[in-house]
Enzyme design. Sequence first.
Site, short mmCIF file in Angstrom:
data_model
loop_
_atom_site.label_atom_id
_atom_site.label_comp_id
_atom_site.label_asym_id
_atom_site.label_seq_id
_atom_site.Cartn_x
_atom_site.Cartn_y
_atom_site.Cartn_z
N TYR A 99 -1.32 -18.57 -2.45
CA TYR A 99 -2.38 -19.58 -2.30
C TYR A 99 -1.97 -20.90 -2.95
CZ TYR A 99 -5.35 -15.46 -1.33
OH TYR A 99 -5.88 -14.29 -0.83
N HIS A 108 0.81 -8.13 -2.15
CA HIS A 108 0.02 -8.91 -1.19
C HIS A 108 0.17 -8.42 0.25
CE1 HIS A 108 -1.72 -13.21 -0.43
NE2 HIS A 108 -2.25 -12.32 0.38
#
Length: 281
Positions: free
Chosen positions: A48, A103
Amino acid sequence: MNFIKLNNGVEMPMQGIGTFLLSPDEAEASATYALKNGCQLIDTANAYCNEKAVGRAMKNAGIDRKNIFLETKLWPSFYEQEDAVDKTLERLQTDYIDLLLIHQPAGNYIAGYKQMEKAYKEGKVRAIGLSNFNEEQICEILNICEVKPSVLQTEVHPYYQEKELKKFLSHENIKIQAWYPLGHGDSKLLNEPYFTQLAQKYGKTNAQIILRWHIQDGNIVIPGSKNNDHIKDNFDVFDFKFTENEMSEISALDCNKRYYTSTPQMLKKYAEMVPPVDEQK
């Protein structure tokens, strides 16, 4: 706030704020506001590129670190880097991470999981888990792990309820966490007539109805927002409860509709992609 006990005894808030697609400035502002208004869980990720901003938000909020549940995720291109966890801690300006996830099931995710286990044993991480893994991939981790995953973060919402996966996870004592808990803002889902009916009955918004369903169904939720009113409203879901019949009616809305579908091509791209983590604000 409701809490859920993970399989290693760690207590995790059932609702927090997500920072996916938020710029550093937006993530810092949203996380700061949320923390100051009772939020105790923040979700971020290497990819992010706003971990530094989340670190600043934790400092800005003036909240005792032990009252913040910090969650982040290792990105595939970092799975084999021995200092990946330490660099993540540096960006977040903290001594420990409450929950660290793999992730994506891309690249050498076994090496990534081994890294997380090492960090867990060293006290740098309080719990570890997976994101976007399917049942087969979770079984692969269960067969090799020394520290069992505590959480699976995946797509869950009323149109995609993952009932079979949840049965498997329940058997393994792994908690489920929903990203896209509001269906990525799909107006059809948000304006589902039955949610409107429940919203009128309980004096809530349709989004609050969906979030309450998640929590009552055992899903940890991390809706993202950069609107302070929405952030505040998202947490106002603990003063009412659905009947068994209402939960059954929502269960019947499941139509196996996904907003994100992983492909081998995408996973290959993820493994090769290097997020500009050092360049973030």
